[in-house]
Design a protein around this motif. Structure first.
Motif, PDB file in Angstrom:
ATOM      1  N   ILE A   1       0.860  -1.176   0.000  1.00  0.00           N
ATOM      2  CA  ILE A   1       0.000   0.000   0.000  1.00  0.00           C
ATOM      3  C   ILE A   1       0.898   1.228   0.000  1.00  0.00           C
ATOM      4  N   CYS A   2       0.609   2.142  -0.898  1.00  0.00           N
ATOM      5  CA  CYS A   2       1.421   3.351  -0.950  1.00  0.00           C
ATOM      6  C   CYS A   2       0.567   4.536  -1.365  1.00  0.00           C
ATOM      7  N   GLY A   3       1.131   5.711  -1.187  1.00  0.00           N
ATOM      8  CA  GLY A   3       0.480   6.947  -1.622  1.00  0.00           C
ATOM      9  C   GLY A   3      -0.898   7.149  -1.030  1.00  0.00           C
ATOM     10  N   ALA A   4      -1.845   7.441  -1.902  1.00  0.00           N
ATOM     11  CA  ALA A   4      -3.215   7.748  -1.472  1.00  0.00           C
ATOM     12  C   ALA A   4      -3.853   6.564  -0.764  1.00  0.00           C
TER      13      ALA A   4
ATOM     14  N   ARG B   1      -2.420   4.448   1.215  1.00  0.00           N
ATOM     15  CA  ARG B   1      -1.942   4.439   2.602  1.00  0.00           C
ATOM     16  C   ARG B   1      -2.721   5.473   3.425  1.00  0.00           C
ATOM     17  N   GLU B   2      -2.982   6.615   2.829  1.00  0.00           N
ATOM     18  CA  GLU B   2      -3.760   7.648   3.519  1.00  0.00           C
ATOM     19  C   GLU B   2      -5.158   7.133   3.863  1.00  0.00           C
TER      20      GLU B   2
ATOM     21  N   GLN C   1      -8.905   4.939   7.900  1.00  0.00           N
ATOM     22  CA  GLN C   1      -9.772   3.864   8.388  1.00  0.00           C
ATOM     23  C   GLN C   1      -9.309   3.350   9.753  1.00  0.00           C
ATOM     24  N   PHE C   2      -7.991   3.253   9.946  1.00  0.00           N
ATOM     25  CA  PHE C   2      -7.480   2.853  11.263  1.00  0.00           C
ATOM     26  C   PHE C   2      -7.963   3.834  12.332  1.00  0.00           C
ATOM     27  N   ALA C   3      -7.933   5.109  12.018  1.00  0.00           N
ATOM     28  CA  ALA C   3      -8.337   6.126  12.990  1.00  0.00           C
ATOM     29  C   ALA C   3      -9.823   6.023  13.322  1.00  0.00           C
TER      30      ALA C   3
END
Length: 126
Positions: free
Chosen positions: A1-4, A6-7, A12-14
């Motif tokens: 997972i990279c870039g957007a 990962r954001e 989602q984790f938050a």
């Protein structure tokens, strides 16, 4: 997972307390963020990430939609929602023994030792 992507993942984790993953390294990141991990075993094959999370004994394994549904109901209705918090903490301490927020200090100390910074030595070299 990279870039957007990962954001999106960290957003989602938050927002969520639980990660349902399918053989993903996101499970380790979720553990670091103190999330409940559910491994959905679709493939019936060995996978290093599943093996690693299994070693931790800090996850829930489900094999079909019915098991997932039952587990989510159990997690939602239980007063003790996080059954694996202790195991997760032990696993993280084993995998990342220096996970204490002071790694930058250790890096600075290490770099200073490598280049042997000492004001008296700097003056002698000039």
């Amino acid at each position: 997972i990279c870039g957007a992507d990962r954001e999106v993942l960290y957003h989602q984790f938050a927002k969520n307390k639980i990660l349902i993953h399918f053989h993903s390294t996101a499970a380790l990141e979720a553990m670091l963020l103190d999330k409940i991990i559910i491994t959905y075993e679709l493939f019936g094959q060995n996978n290093p990430i599943v093996d690693l999370t299994a070693e931790s004994k800090a996850y829930h394994l489900v094999n079909n939609p019915l098991e997932l549904d039952e587990l989510l109901k159990k997690l939602n209705s239980s007063k003790n929602k996080d059954f694996f918090k202790k195991e997760r903490t032990l696993f993280l301490n084993k995998m990342f023994p220096k996970l204490d927020g002071n790694s930058y200090k250790r890096c600075i100390t290490f770099i200073n030792k490598l280049i042997d910074i000492n004001p008296q030595d700097v003056n002698k070299k000039r």
